[in-house]
Design an enzyme around this catalytic site. Sequence first.
Site, PDB file in Angstrom:
ATOM      1  N   CYS A  93       0.826  -1.200   0.000  1.00  0.00           N
ATOM      2  CA  CYS A  93       0.000   0.000   0.000  1.00  0.00           C
ATOM      3  C   CYS A  93       0.867   1.260   0.000  1.00  0.00           C
ATOM      4  O   CYS A  93       2.029   1.236   0.395  1.00  0.00           O
ATOM      5  CB  CYS A  93      -0.961   0.070   1.173  1.00  0.00           C
ATOM      6  SG  CYS A  93      -2.045  -1.359   1.329  1.00  0.00           S
ATOM      7  N   ARG A 124       3.290  -0.124  -5.229  1.00  0.00           N
ATOM      8  CA  ARG A 124       3.072  -0.689  -3.896  1.00  0.00           C
ATOM      9  C   ARG A 124       1.681  -1.282  -3.731  1.00  0.00           C
ATOM     10  O   ARG A 124       1.418  -1.986  -2.754  1.00  0.00           O
ATOM     11  CB  ARG A 124       3.274   0.390  -2.825  1.00  0.00           C
ATOM     12  CG  ARG A 124       4.711   0.828  -2.652  1.00  0.00           C
ATOM     13  CD  ARG A 124       4.827   1.838  -1.522  1.00  0.00           C
ATOM     14  NE  ARG A 124       4.385   1.286  -0.258  1.00  0.00           N
ATOM     15  CZ  ARG A 124       5.160   0.654   0.605  1.00  0.00           C
ATOM     16  NH1 ARG A 124       6.435   0.465   0.322  1.00  0.00           N
ATOM     17  NH2 ARG A 124       4.678   0.185   1.733  1.00  0.00           N
ATOM     18  N   TRP A 149      -3.108  -2.323  -1.507  1.00  0.00           N
ATOM     19  CA  TRP A 149      -2.877  -3.752  -1.746  1.00  0.00           C
ATOM     20  C   TRP A 149      -3.681  -4.465  -0.670  1.00  0.00           C
ATOM     21  O   TRP A 149      -3.347  -4.436   0.509  1.00  0.00           O
ATOM     22  CB  TRP A 149      -1.391  -4.074  -1.638  1.00  0.00           C
ATOM     23  CG  TRP A 149      -1.061  -5.523  -1.793  1.00  0.00           C
ATOM     24  CD1 TRP A 149      -0.854  -6.423  -0.791  1.00  0.00           C
ATOM     25  CD2 TRP A 149      -0.912  -6.254  -3.009  1.00  0.00           C
ATOM     26  NE1 TRP A 149      -0.560  -7.657  -1.307  1.00  0.00           N
ATOM     27  CE2 TRP A 149      -0.593  -7.587  -2.666  1.00  0.00           C
ATOM     28  CE3 TRP A 149      -1.009  -5.915  -4.358  1.00  0.00           C
ATOM     29  CZ2 TRP A 149      -0.369  -8.564  -3.622  1.00  0.00           C
ATOM     30  CZ3 TRP A 149      -0.783  -6.896  -5.304  1.00  0.00           C
ATOM     31  CH2 TRP A 149      -0.474  -8.194  -4.934  1.00  0.00           C
ATOM     32  N   ASN A 176      -1.562   1.972   6.181  1.00  0.00           N
ATOM     33  CA  ASN A 176      -0.824   0.809   5.695  1.00  0.00           C
ATOM     34  C   ASN A 176      -0.556  -0.100   6.881  1.00  0.00           C
ATOM     35  O   ASN A 176      -0.287   0.390   7.989  1.00  0.00           O
ATOM     36  CB  ASN A 176       0.532   1.202   5.095  1.00  0.00           C
ATOM     37  CG  ASN A 176       0.397   1.993   3.821  1.00  0.00           C
ATOM     38  OD1 ASN A 176      -0.683   2.106   3.250  1.00  0.00           O
ATOM     39  ND2 ASN A 176       1.503   2.552   3.367  1.00  0.00           N
ATOM     40  N   GLY A 177      -0.555  -1.411   6.651  1.00  0.00           N
ATOM     41  CA  GLY A 177      -0.230  -2.341   7.724  1.00  0.00           C
ATOM     42  C   GLY A 177      -1.387  -3.268   8.034  1.00  0.00           C
ATOM     43  O   GLY A 177      -2.373  -3.354   7.295  1.00  0.00           O
ATOM     44  N   GLU A 226      15.285 -24.446  -7.306  1.00  0.00           N
ATOM     45  CA  GLU A 226      14.909 -23.030  -7.390  1.00  0.00           C
ATOM     46  C   GLU A 226      16.108 -22.157  -7.723  1.00  0.00           C
ATOM     47  O   GLU A 226      16.006 -21.202  -8.505  1.00  0.00           O
ATOM     48  CB  GLU A 226      14.274 -22.584  -6.060  1.00  0.00           C
ATOM     49  CG  GLU A 226      14.066 -21.085  -5.897  1.00  0.00           C
ATOM     50  CD  GLU A 226      13.105 -20.464  -6.887  1.00  0.00           C
ATOM     51  OE1 GLU A 226      13.004 -19.217  -6.895  1.00  0.00           O
ATOM     52  OE2 GLU A 226      12.461 -21.194  -7.663  1.00  0.00           O
ATOM     53  N   LYS A 268      16.334 -19.691 -10.962  1.00  0.00           N
ATOM     54  CA  LYS A 268      16.602 -18.252 -10.883  1.00  0.00           C
ATOM     55  C   LYS A 268      17.740 -17.857 -11.817  1.00  0.00           C
ATOM     56  O   LYS A 268      17.668 -16.833 -12.495  1.00  0.00           O
ATOM     57  CB  LYS A 268      16.953 -17.857  -9.441  1.00  0.00           C
ATOM     58  CG  LYS A 268      15.788 -17.693  -8.533  1.00  0.00           C
ATOM     59  CD  LYS A 268      14.946 -16.492  -8.920  1.00  0.00           C
ATOM     60  CE  LYS A 268      13.519 -16.647  -8.437  1.00  0.00           C
ATOM     61  NZ  LYS A 268      12.720 -17.596  -9.210  1.00  0.00           N
ATOM     62  N   GLU A 321      16.515 -17.922 -15.384  1.00  0.00           N
ATOM     63  CA  GLU A 321      15.527 -16.882 -15.679  1.00  0.00           C
ATOM     64  C   GLU A 321      16.173 -15.534 -15.979  1.00  0.00           C
ATOM     65  O   GLU A 321      15.764 -14.836 -16.915  1.00  0.00           O
ATOM     66  CB  GLU A 321      14.557 -16.722 -14.496  1.00  0.00           C
ATOM     67  CG  GLU A 321      13.527 -17.814 -14.380  1.00  0.00           C
ATOM     68  CD  GLU A 321      12.610 -17.584 -13.194  1.00  0.00           C
ATOM     69  OE1 GLU A 321      11.389 -17.733 -13.367  1.00  0.00           O
ATOM     70  OE2 GLU A 321      13.097 -17.267 -12.089  1.00  0.00           O
ATOM     71  N   HIS A 376      24.691 -40.617 -10.544  1.00  0.00           N
ATOM     72  CA  HIS A 376      23.873 -41.383 -11.484  1.00  0.00           C
ATOM     73  C   HIS A 376      23.702 -40.645 -12.808  1.00  0.00           C
ATOM     74  O   HIS A 376      22.671 -40.793 -13.478  1.00  0.00           O
ATOM     75  CB  HIS A 376      22.503 -41.689 -10.866  1.00  0.00           C
ATOM     76  CG  HIS A 376      22.590 -42.562  -9.664  1.00  0.00           C
ATOM     77  ND1 HIS A 376      22.931 -43.898  -9.730  1.00  0.00           N
ATOM     78  CD2 HIS A 376      22.409 -42.286  -8.340  1.00  0.00           C
ATOM     79  CE1 HIS A 376      22.934 -44.418  -8.506  1.00  0.00           C
ATOM     80  NE2 HIS A 376      22.624 -43.461  -7.651  1.00  0.00           N
ATOM     81  N   LYS A 430       4.924 -12.163 -15.602  1.00  0.00           N
ATOM     82  CA  LYS A 430       4.769 -12.283 -14.157  1.00  0.00           C
ATOM     83  C   LYS A 430       3.665 -13.263 -13.785  1.00  0.00           C
ATOM     84  O   LYS A 430       3.788 -14.036 -12.855  1.00  0.00           O
ATOM     85  CB  LYS A 430       4.464 -10.897 -13.553  1.00  0.00           C
ATOM     86  CG  LYS A 430       4.472 -10.883 -12.030  1.00  0.00           C
ATOM     87  CD  LYS A 430       5.850 -11.175 -11.485  1.00  0.00           C
ATOM     88  CE  LYS A 430       5.871 -11.303  -9.982  1.00  0.00           C
ATOM     89  NZ  LYS A 430       7.153 -11.789  -9.495  1.00  0.00           N
TER      90      LYS A 430
END
Length: 609
Positions: free
Chosen positions: A2, A27, A74, A98-99, A482, A486, A489, A505, A604
């Site tokens: 936010c 935000r 948000w 915010n929060g 992961e 990354k 990507e 193996h 995204k």
Amino acid sequence: MCGIVGYVGDKECAEILLSGLRRLEYRGYDSAGIAIQTSEGIRVARAEGKLSNLDKVWRNEPFDGTIGIGHTRWATHGSPVERNAHPHRAGRVVLAHNGIIENYSALKEELIKAGCEFRSATDTEVVAHLINQALEEVGDLHQATQRALGQIEGSYALVVMDTEDHETLVVARNASPMVLGRSGGAAFAASDIPAVLEHTRDFIFLEDGDTAVIRRAETRIFDASGEEVKRDVKHINWDPISAEKQGYKHFMLKEIFEQPARIVDTLRGRILLDRADVDLSEVELDAEWLAQVQKLTLIACGTSYYAALVGKYMIESIARVPVEVDLASEFRYRTPIVTENTLCVAISQSGETADTLAAMKLARGLGAKGLAICNVIESTMARETDGVLYTHAGPEIGVASTKAFTTQLAALGLLAVWLGRRRGTLDAEQAAVHLDALRTVPTAMEEILTDLEPYAEIAREFGQAHSFLYLGRGILYPIALEGALKLKEISYIHAEGYAAGEMKHGPIALIDEEMPVVVLAPRNGVYDKTLSNLEEVKAREGKIIAIGADDDNELRRLADIFIPMPEVAEVIQPLVASVAVQLIAYYIADFKGTDVDQPRNLAKSVTVE
């Protein structure tokens, strides 16, 4: 999460507020609003969706004045519709927040009993009513705000106006950022520097517990005890684009550094230490049914799939219930064994991933209950399941996921304890150990983020490599996957993640003096086995990048480059190690000069098959 902007001065401020919100839209973009003191009293304009919708609403019926506040949201409590948009009003009080107010449910019950009427489903409106109640008694907005804050548990950045005071804004901060600025006869408040950077370069950064009174002629700041204090003024030389990134070179790097705070947001209000339990009341799955669950099926795509693999280790070891993990794109095209005693958990940052949505629909059609783990309130996935567990990563601008991934891991850790307690497979003592471990994650992440030199060295040494190998065992095997993803990507270097025990193996044939091998080897139940695999790499002259305990001299001896990692409980090692593999990928990509935030060919949110 936010964005807030506030202004008091000698200029009409509608365009100042809207311009500030445009610079904060990264935000939050679920809804937005402004409130301005006019000659006819305070007027409010709000709209759901992106800021352009608010702009249209205001231009259809414009109003203006010299004091006002704005907010871009948000959503965390309540769907992203106009009635839940900020600013919120209660009596004389109008505010933006915010929060997260952790005890808002209990406070709301008391306020309703006292005759307050609520117009939204947000936690924020509770604060407006509390301040309005206090204002009726004390008559001073700052005192009323301080009194109300004494009843609140949680995080907040607040900007507050009184309909009967045309000269004052009151600001407060606790665990959510808030800055103040001045320029001539005007004062500004904002959750982030970019909102007002075009008006001033001199800022005061409020500290936790601070409140402030800002007027045209003065800014007064008070600490948590109510004593007036001075805070240093800092001059900022950022250009506007750098300011949106808070001085970081890329959004991805900024979001890597945000992870400790976002983990706090995801855990906050959910860990019940006094009961050694987890509060997931928003999930709304029947406890009696949960006790009969025979299997969990976790479905996801991409990075979320690797989160699901970590979740399998967590849930099976903590809750002692069998877990299958499926790529959503594969699950939907086979004949999965799913019954009415299956809990299907779909994991998606956006809640709109097409394959995951289709897989969840298939599982529910076969009789399973559905639970979504996602980052976007009122997303399709959140609406079309039996329960939803929100991560609180906030908007993630970088296409390659970082904080969305680690908040998913935190949510899965909470889910594991929650399931174990409800199924009777986890006693209070064991639960307390796991919950204490989760609470150490932000501090451990911050420790990794204090020393960036190893990553710069890796980029200099191996930035031109053609291929990388990532190795991990047990709960860290998915982090090897992961880490390799990354690197692929954002740097476009080929990389493979492997279970370390599987190296002999096949992949061992690739290892030579030009092959960088990233090994995840903190002390845990498979440490000795991982070290043996490392010796096999060393014997073939592979270049070893080792991630392990700071005092592990044996690991340091074997490594060409060593990345120290704080010693933490095995169940949370994936969250901490994730920061290291993210930084490896980031520094190599930056060294190569690729488009870190928007890598080629990627989106995204993948909303097509």
